[in-house]
Design a protein around this motif. Structure first.
Motif, mmCIF file in Angstrom:
data_model
loop_
_atom_site.group_PDB
_atom_site.id
_atom_site.type_symbol
_atom_site.label_atom_id
_atom_site.label_comp_id
_atom_site.label_asym_id
_atom_site.label_seq_id
_atom_site.Cartn_x
_atom_site.Cartn_y
_atom_site.Cartn_z
ATOM 1 N N VAL A 232 0.876 -1.231 0.084
ATOM 2 C CA VAL A 232 -0.195 0.110 0.075
ATOM 3 C C VAL A 232 0.893 1.205 0.050
ATOM 4 N N GLN A 233 0.426 2.304 -0.871
ATOM 5 C CA GLN A 233 1.132 3.551 -0.945
ATOM 6 C C GLN A 233 0.421 4.404 -0.223
ATOM 7 N N LEU A 234 0.727 5.426 0.329
ATOM 8 C CA LEU A 234 0.066 6.803 0.951
ATOM 9 C C LEU A 234 1.011 7.898 0.361
ATOM 10 N N VAL A 235 -0.042 8.827 -0.238
ATOM 11 C CA VAL A 235 0.674 10.013 -0.715
ATOM 12 C C VAL A 235 -0.070 11.220 0.151
ATOM 13 N N GLU A 236 0.687 12.108 0.788
ATOM 14 C CA GLU A 236 -0.067 13.276 1.601
ATOM 15 C C GLU A 236 0.061 14.337 0.621
ATOM 16 N N SER A 237 -0.676 15.579 0.763
ATOM 17 C CA SER A 237 -0.564 16.636 0.130
ATOM 18 C C SER A 237 -1.446 17.699 1.129
ATOM 19 N N GLY A 238 -1.140 18.977 0.911
ATOM 20 C CA GLY A 238 -1.628 19.904 1.574
ATOM 21 C C GLY A 238 -1.096 20.599 2.593
ATOM 22 N N GLY A 239 0.084 20.344 3.100
ATOM 23 C CA GLY A 239 0.788 21.083 4.060
ATOM 24 C C GLY A 239 1.258 22.495 3.849
ATOM 25 N N GLY A 240 1.812 22.927 4.856
ATOM 26 C CA GLY A 240 2.315 24.322 4.435
ATOM 27 C C GLY A 240 2.340 25.420 5.665
ATOM 28 N N LEU A 241 2.486 26.622 5.533
ATOM 29 C CA LEU A 241 2.807 27.401 6.289
ATOM 30 C C LEU A 241 1.343 28.463 6.355
ATOM 31 N N VAL A 242 0.812 28.505 7.672
ATOM 32 C CA VAL A 242 -0.460 29.261 7.933
ATOM 33 C C VAL A 242 -0.478 29.899 9.224
ATOM 34 N N GLN A 243 -0.901 31.138 9.342
ATOM 35 C CA GLN A 243 -1.029 31.951 10.329
ATOM 36 C C GLN A 243 -1.762 31.602 11.455
ATOM 37 N N PRO A 244 -1.477 31.716 12.726
ATOM 38 C CA PRO A 244 -2.629 31.322 13.565
ATOM 39 C C PRO A 244 -4.045 31.738 13.370
ATOM 40 N N VAL B 284 3.330 20.799 8.487
ATOM 41 C CA VAL B 284 2.580 21.837 8.805
ATOM 42 C C VAL B 284 3.269 22.884 9.758
ATOM 43 N N THR B 285 3.158 24.224 9.577
ATOM 44 C CA THR B 285 3.773 25.368 10.331
ATOM 45 C C THR B 285 2.795 26.258 10.761
ATOM 46 N N VAL B 286 2.373 26.633 11.833
ATOM 47 C CA VAL B 286 1.655 27.507 12.102
ATOM 48 C C VAL B 286 2.376 28.708 12.984
ATOM 49 N N SER B 287 2.654 29.757 12.249
ATOM 50 C CA SER B 287 3.180 30.893 12.695
ATOM 51 C C SER B 287 2.910 32.212 12.057
ATOM 52 N N SER B 288 3.198 33.266 12.822
ATOM 53 C CA SER B 288 3.005 34.563 12.206
ATOM 54 C C SER B 288 4.043 35.121 11.643
#
Length: 115
Positions: free
Chosen positions: A2-14, A111-115
Motif C-alpha cells: 500500500v502506498q500513501l501520498v499526502e498533500s496540503g501541508g504548508g505555512l499558515v498564520q494562527p 504543517v507550520t503555524v506561525s505569524s
C-alpha cells in the motif's frame, strides 16, 4: 503493498485553516481504517483523528471541534480539515492506513503555524 501520498501541508498564520489529503493506492481492502497522526518538534507521534471505511470518526480530545476527518472511499482518499490552527499544531502530519492487522504510513507533510 500500500502506498500513501499526502498533500496540503504548508505555512499558515494562527487562526487559519488547512486541508490535508492522503491518497491510498495498491492492495486495498474494503474494510480499513485511515487516519492522521502528527509529530511535533521534540514530541512523540500522536493520534489526530481516524475514520473507518464506514465513516465513523474518532478524534484526539485536543482536536475535537477544530479538526474534521472525512474520506471518499471511491477515491481511496482521506481528508483532514484543520481550522483555528494554533502554533502548537505545528508538526509533521502522517497519513496512516490499517487493514488486516498491518499499518502503513505516508511520508509526512509539514504543517507550520506561525505569524
Amino acid at each position: 503493498q500500500v502506498q500513501l501520498v499526502e498533500s496540503g501541508g504548508g505555512l499558515v498564520q494562527p487562526g487559519g485553516s488547512l486541508r490535508l489529503s492522503c491518497a491510498a493506492s495498491g492492495r486495498l481492502f474494503s474494510i480499513n481504517v485511515m487516519g492522521w497522526y502528527r509529530q511535533g518538534p521534540g514530541k512523540e507521534r500522536e493520534l489526530v483523528a481516524k475514520i473507518t471505511s464506514g465513516g465513523r470518526g474518532n478524534y484526539a480530545d485536543s482536536m475535537k471541534g477544530r479538526f474534521t476527518i472525512s474520506r471518499d472511499n471511491a477515491k481511496n482518499t482521506v481528508y483532514l480539515q484543520m481550522n483555528s490552527l494554533k502554533p502548537e499544531d505545528t508538526a509533521v502530519y502522517y497519513c496512516n492506513l490499517q487493514q488486516a492487522r498491518v499499518q502503513y504510513w505516508g511520508q509526512g507533510t509539514q504543517v507550520t503555524v506561525s505569524s
